[in-house]
Enzyme design. Structure first.
Site, PDB file in Angstrom:
ATOM      1  N   GLU A   1      -1.801   5.096   2.964  1.00  0.00           N
ATOM      2  CA  GLU A   1      -1.718   4.103   3.246  1.00  0.00           C
ATOM      3  C   GLU A   1      -3.431   3.541   2.050  1.00  0.00           C
ATOM      4  O   GLU A   1      -3.740   2.430   1.318  1.00  0.00           O
ATOM      5  CB  GLU A   1      -1.440   3.300   3.190  1.00  0.00           C
ATOM      6  CG  GLU A   1       0.228   2.789   4.046  1.00  0.00           C
ATOM      7  CD  GLU A   1       0.659   4.221   4.507  1.00  0.00           C
ATOM      8  OE1 GLU A   1      -0.378   4.966   5.584  1.00  0.00           O
ATOM      9  OE2 GLU A   1       1.709   4.271   4.794  1.00  0.00           O
TER      10      GLU A   1
ATOM     11  N   ARG B   1       2.800   8.110   9.095  1.00  0.00           N
ATOM     12  CA  ARG B   1       3.055  10.256   8.738  1.00  0.00           C
ATOM     13  C   ARG B   1       1.967  10.499   9.655  1.00  0.00           C
ATOM     14  O   ARG B   1       1.826  11.400  10.188  1.00  0.00           O
ATOM     15  CB  ARG B   1       2.617   9.453   7.055  1.00  0.00           C
ATOM     16  CG  ARG B   1       3.623   9.543   6.495  1.00  0.00           C
ATOM     17  CD  ARG B   1       3.246  10.266   4.737  1.00  0.00           C
ATOM     18  NE  ARG B   1       4.391  11.262   4.164  1.00  0.00           N
ATOM     19  CZ  ARG B   1       5.099   9.433   4.075  1.00  0.00           C
ATOM     20  NH1 ARG B   1       5.591   8.812   3.942  1.00  0.00           N
ATOM     21  NH2 ARG B   1       5.932  11.260   3.181  1.00  0.00           N
TER      22      ARG B   1
ATOM     23  N   GLU C   1      -1.127  -9.156  -1.420  1.00  0.00           N
ATOM     24  CA  GLU C   1      -1.635  -8.159   0.101  1.00  0.00           C
ATOM     25  C   GLU C   1      -2.544  -7.570   0.280  1.00  0.00           C
ATOM     26  O   GLU C   1      -2.111  -6.749   0.409  1.00  0.00           O
ATOM     27  CB  GLU C   1       0.067  -7.660   0.782  1.00  0.00           C
ATOM     28  CG  GLU C   1      -0.685  -7.421   2.163  1.00  0.00           C
ATOM     29  CD  GLU C   1       0.215  -6.598   3.392  1.00  0.00           C
ATOM     30  OE1 GLU C   1       0.421  -5.713   3.440  1.00  0.00           O
ATOM     31  OE2 GLU C   1       1.128  -7.274   3.746  1.00  0.00           O
TER      32      GLU C   1
ATOM     33  N   HIS D   1       7.353   4.690  12.519  1.00  0.00           N
ATOM     34  CA  HIS D   1       6.848   5.216  10.949  1.00  0.00           C
ATOM     35  C   HIS D   1       6.210   6.235  10.771  1.00  0.00           C
ATOM     36  O   HIS D   1       6.382   7.266   9.409  1.00  0.00           O
ATOM     37  CB  HIS D   1       8.041   4.792  10.201  1.00  0.00           C
ATOM     38  CG  HIS D   1       7.222   4.003   9.956  1.00  0.00           C
ATOM     39  ND1 HIS D   1       6.668   3.789   8.360  1.00  0.00           N
ATOM     40  CD2 HIS D   1       7.191   2.341  10.022  1.00  0.00           C
ATOM     41  CE1 HIS D   1       5.558   3.173   8.463  1.00  0.00           C
ATOM     42  NE2 HIS D   1       6.761   1.893   8.727  1.00  0.00           N
TER      43      HIS D   1
ATOM     44  N   HIS E   1      13.918   5.301  12.149  1.00  0.00           N
ATOM     45  CA  HIS E   1      13.412   5.201  10.531  1.00  0.00           C
ATOM     46  C   HIS E   1      14.615   6.896  10.292  1.00  0.00           C
ATOM     47  O   HIS E   1      13.834   7.227  10.847  1.00  0.00           O
ATOM     48  CB  HIS E   1      11.705   5.258  10.602  1.00  0.00           C
ATOM     49  CG  HIS E   1      11.335   4.871   9.035  1.00  0.00           C
ATOM     50  ND1 HIS E   1      11.859   6.372   8.514  1.00  0.00           N
ATOM     51  CD2 HIS E   1      10.543   3.810   8.497  1.00  0.00           C
ATOM     52  CE1 HIS E   1      11.064   6.097   6.501  1.00  0.00           C
ATOM     53  NE2 HIS E   1      10.645   4.754   6.532  1.00  0.00           N
TER      54      HIS E   1
ATOM     55  N   ASP F   1       0.904  -1.141  -0.475  1.00  0.00           N
ATOM     56  CA  ASP F   1       0.236   0.083   0.280  1.00  0.00           C
ATOM     57  C   ASP F   1       1.036   0.926  -0.084  1.00  0.00           C
ATOM     58  O   ASP F   1       0.201   2.473   0.216  1.00  0.00           O
ATOM     59  CB  ASP F   1      -0.826   0.119   1.719  1.00  0.00           C
ATOM     60  CG  ASP F   1      -0.116  -0.158   2.491  1.00  0.00           C
ATOM     61  OD1 ASP F   1       0.967  -0.517   2.552  1.00  0.00           O
ATOM     62  OD2 ASP F   1      -0.844  -0.688   3.487  1.00  0.00           O
TER      63      ASP F   1
HETATM   64  C1  UD1 Z   1       6.990   4.640   3.410  1.00  0.00           C
HETATM   65  C2  UD1 Z   1       5.288   4.054   2.693  1.00  0.00           C
HETATM   66  C3  UD1 Z   1       5.659   3.283   4.159  1.00  0.00           C
HETATM   67  C4  UD1 Z   1       5.323   2.507   4.301  1.00  0.00           C
HETATM   68  C5  UD1 Z   1       6.891   2.863   4.709  1.00  0.00           C
HETATM   69  C6  UD1 Z   1       7.944   1.836   5.240  1.00  0.00           C
HETATM   70  C7  UD1 Z   1       4.171   5.451   1.555  1.00  0.00           C
HETATM   71  C8  UD1 Z   1       4.016   7.074   1.345  1.00  0.00           C
HETATM   72  N1  UD1 Z   1       4.873   5.573   2.965  1.00  0.00           N
HETATM   73  O1  UD1 Z   1       6.606   5.642   4.218  1.00  0.00           O
HETATM   74  O2  UD1 Z   1       4.260   3.189   3.309  1.00  0.00           O
HETATM   75  O3  UD1 Z   1       5.270   1.743   6.052  1.00  0.00           O
HETATM   76  O4  UD1 Z   1       8.030   3.347   3.347  1.00  0.00           O
HETATM   77  O5  UD1 Z   1       8.683   2.041   5.824  1.00  0.00           O
HETATM   78  O6  UD1 Z   1       4.565   5.233   0.391  1.00  0.00           O
HETATM   79  N2  UD1 Z   1      14.546   7.460   3.751  1.00  0.00           N
HETATM   80  C9  UD1 Z   1      15.777   7.757   3.121  1.00  0.00           C
HETATM   81  N3  UD1 Z   1      16.134   6.259   2.943  1.00  0.00           N
HETATM   82  C10 UD1 Z   1      16.006   5.432   3.046  1.00  0.00           C
HETATM   83  C11 UD1 Z   1      14.237   5.621   2.781  1.00  0.00           C
HETATM   84  C12 UD1 Z   1      13.976   6.760   3.659  1.00  0.00           C
HETATM   85  O7  UD1 Z   1      16.664   9.295   4.206  1.00  0.00           O
HETATM   86  O8  UD1 Z   1      16.173   4.138   2.589  1.00  0.00           O
HETATM   87  C13 UD1 Z   1      14.016   9.188   4.709  1.00  0.00           C
HETATM   88  C14 UD1 Z   1      13.816   9.801   2.771  1.00  0.00           C
HETATM   89  O9  UD1 Z   1      14.507  11.415   3.650  1.00  0.00           O
HETATM   90  C15 UD1 Z   1      12.457  10.075   2.652  1.00  0.00           C
HETATM   91  C16 UD1 Z   1      11.601   9.840   3.833  1.00  0.00           C
HETATM   92  O10 UD1 Z   1      12.593   8.920   4.130  1.00  0.00           O
HETATM   93  O11 UD1 Z   1      12.215  10.878   1.835  1.00  0.00           O
HETATM   94  C17 UD1 Z   1      10.154   9.105   3.343  1.00  0.00           C
HETATM   95  O12 UD1 Z   1      10.973   8.364   2.778  1.00  0.00           O
HETATM   96  P1  UD1 Z   1       8.987   7.560   2.306  1.00  0.00           P
HETATM   97  O13 UD1 Z   1       9.084   6.017   1.258  1.00  0.00           O
HETATM   98  O14 UD1 Z   1       8.011   8.824   1.400  1.00  0.00           O
HETATM   99  O15 UD1 Z   1       7.933   7.384   3.706  1.00  0.00           O
HETATM  100  P2  UD1 Z   1       7.963   6.452   5.054  1.00  0.00           P
HETATM  101  O16 UD1 Z   1       7.649   7.102   6.209  1.00  0.00           O
HETATM  102  O17 UD1 Z   1       9.692   5.956   4.039  1.00  0.00           O
HETATM  103  N1  UDP Z   2      12.489  -4.145   9.826  1.00  0.00           N
HETATM  104  C1  UDP Z   2      13.434  -4.541   9.370  1.00  0.00           C
HETATM  105  N2  UDP Z   2      14.508  -3.701  10.137  1.00  0.00           N
HETATM  106  C2  UDP Z   2      14.622  -2.619  10.841  1.00  0.00           C
HETATM  107  C3  UDP Z   2      13.055  -2.216  10.905  1.00  0.00           C
HETATM  108  C4  UDP Z   2      12.378  -3.173  10.837  1.00  0.00           C
HETATM  109  O1  UDP Z   2      14.294  -5.063   8.678  1.00  0.00           O
HETATM  110  O2  UDP Z   2      14.972  -1.907  11.390  1.00  0.00           O
HETATM  111  C5  UDP Z   2      11.348  -4.945   9.309  1.00  0.00           C
HETATM  112  C6  UDP Z   2      10.141  -5.987   9.467  1.00  0.00           C
HETATM  113  O3  UDP Z   2      11.036  -7.135  10.237  1.00  0.00           O
HETATM  114  C7  UDP Z   2       8.896  -5.682   8.828  1.00  0.00           C
HETATM  115  C8  UDP Z   2       9.508  -3.989   7.801  1.00  0.00           C
HETATM  116  O4  UDP Z   2      11.050  -4.095   7.958  1.00  0.00           O
HETATM  117  O5  UDP Z   2       9.651  -6.873   7.427  1.00  0.00           O
HETATM  118  C9  UDP Z   2       8.702  -3.665   8.419  1.00  0.00           C
HETATM  119  O6  UDP Z   2       8.005  -2.723   7.564  1.00  0.00           O
HETATM  120  P1  UDP Z   2       7.868  -1.070   8.296  1.00  0.00           P
HETATM  121  O7  UDP Z   2       7.790  -1.348   9.358  1.00  0.00           O
HETATM  122  O8  UDP Z   2       9.200  -0.434   7.562  1.00  0.00           O
HETATM  123  O9  UDP Z   2       6.909  -1.244   7.203  1.00  0.00           O
HETATM  124  P2  UDP Z   2       5.132  -1.397   7.870  1.00  0.00           P
HETATM  125  O10 UDP Z   2       5.139  -3.044   7.658  1.00  0.00           O
HETATM  126  O11 UDP Z   2       4.368  -0.759   7.896  1.00  0.00           O
HETATM  127  O12 UDP Z   2       4.489  -1.184   5.494  1.00  0.00           O
END
Ligand code: UD1
Ligand code: UDP
Length: 366
Positions: A133, A207, A119, A205, A238, A97
């Protein structure tokens, strides 16, 4: 001629949950699998892909620091459409999502390419929880040719939206396939926690929790750490700046709160296994922890994963100071309450979801 299936991954959880599907499809002789990384996440996506030895054929590298949803959506749409034109796949597959998945489904629709949603059917019924999401999965669901629902209740959600019954398949969640594989080989990377200490693992993490709700979560953790010398909190933070800045400001410098970079999946699973319980707003963790027999207090007001709540092994506490403190102390001090939540149950899958998805696709095509 072999069918061409384009598997799309953007973020850490998508890579974890798509890895078993990608590997199962790669082992099949009827399909030419291509892997497209949008890299909505950069470092966290790369961590997972390298663990599963998956090298993307295409990498869009779309992540920007503190990216906004509209800008991310626009970058993804333009880049994905160009790829779909070049690749001309017979089907596109994506999981979950995130913005990557919503845009992939829409871009595939614009080019009339069948879309398979891994999923499928998770719903809270509230468009703003989780945000964005819930909207992303409704859009992806309405555009899908195949709905791979993890559970019966996900299937019922899709039927209630009048999606066609013969396009919905209950497969289990592929996260359990990934977890069972990794849980077998992670024990030598367990976190270093002082002996005699109980470990509470934390992730957050979402939003919809940014701002005051997240600050309340942090204050509750600090309050618990101040009062409990027998407990160490391990929190892989995160990298989203909206999370990282507040976490470091409110939780940094405490002797019993370890803040660290996101853990690779292998040590993270080891940390779940070592944990007494878990505080998390993550979707994936709500699915994995019950299979490992670890209670989860969910830092959200609603969940699209009701099965483990019904089983009594996951509890919603919200981003609420009093509820987090009260329920955490219960798990630390009340052995019966702890035992009731620490039962190993796996309502989300049996580790064979990817094989089922692969077979459903084969029979659709061959
Ligand atoms: C995203 C997804 C969320 C998912 C989550 C898993 C959307 C809108 N959100 O949220 O559904 O649960 O990923 O973790 O699709 N960043 C880094 N390095 C990384 C990843 C992220 O620096 O490897 C930072 C960057 O500044 C980036 C910010 O995190 O701009 C936000 O990343 P983004 O994918 O937009 O949102 P998440 O909060 O990670
Ligand atoms: N996870 C990981 N390292 C971490 C935190 C989470 O590998 O430091 C794994 C966790 O086991 C799960 C997935 O990341 O499989 C969940 O990711 P996240 O919480 O970022 O996203 P969501 O599931 O909420 O979309």
């Amino acid at each position: 001629m072999k069918k061409k299936i384009l598997c799309i991954v953007g973020t850490r959880p998508e890579a974890i949950k798509m890895a078993p599907v990608i590997l199962a499809l790669k082992a099949a002789s009827w399909v030419n699998v291509r892997v497209l990384a949008t890299a909505q996440h950069r470092q966290m996506l790369d961590q997972v892909l390298s663990l599963f030895d998956i090298v993307p054929d295409i990498d869009l590298d779309v992540m920007r620091p503190n990216q906004t949803l509209p800008a991310l959506t626009a970058r993804l749409m333009t880049a994905l459409d160009a790829c779909f034109e070049d690749e001309a796949p017979d089907a596109v597959l994506a999981q979950g999502d995130t913005t990557t998945v919503m845009v992939a489904a829409l871009a595939a629709f614009y080019r009339r390419i069948p879309f398979g949603h891994v999923e499928a059917g998770l719903r809270t019924g509230d468009l703003f929880n989780p945000f964005p999401e819930e909207m992303n999965r409704i859009v992806a669901g309405n555009l899908a040719r195949w709905h791979f629902a993890p559970t019966e209740s996900a299937r019922r959600n899709l039927l209630a939206e009048t999606l066609p019954e013969d396009a919905i398949f209950v497969t289990g969640n592929t996260v359990i396939d990934a977890l069972l594989d990794i849980a077998e080989r992670c024990d030598d990377v367990a976190p270093a926690i002082p002996s005699g200490q109980r470990l509470v693992l934390v992730t957050a993490h979402r939003r919809e929790n940014f701002g005051e709700p997240f600050a309340q979560i942090c204050r509750a953790i600090r309050h618990l750490a101040d009062r409990r010398e027998d407990v160490t909190f391990l929190y892989p933070v995160h990298p989203n700046p909206n999370v990282k800045e507040i976490a470091c400001a409110l939780l940094g410098g405490h002797p019993r709160i370890q803040l660290c970079e996101p853990l690779d999946y292998l040590p993270f699973v080891a940390a779940m296994k070592r944990a007494h319980f878990i505080l998390s707003d993550s979707g994936g963790v709500q699915e994995e922890a019950p299979a490992l027999g670890k209670p989860v207090l969910v830092l959200r007001r609603e969940t699209e994963r009701p099965e483990a709540v019904t089983e009594g092994v996951v509890k919603l506490v919200g981003p609420d100071f009093d509820a987090i403190v009260r329920e955490s102390l219960r798990l630390l001090d009340d052995a019966d309450a702890y035992r009731a939540m620490a039962r190993g149950v796996s309502p989300y899958g049996d580790g064979k979801a990817a094989a089922r998805i692969c077979e459903i696709l084969r029979t659709s095509f061959v």
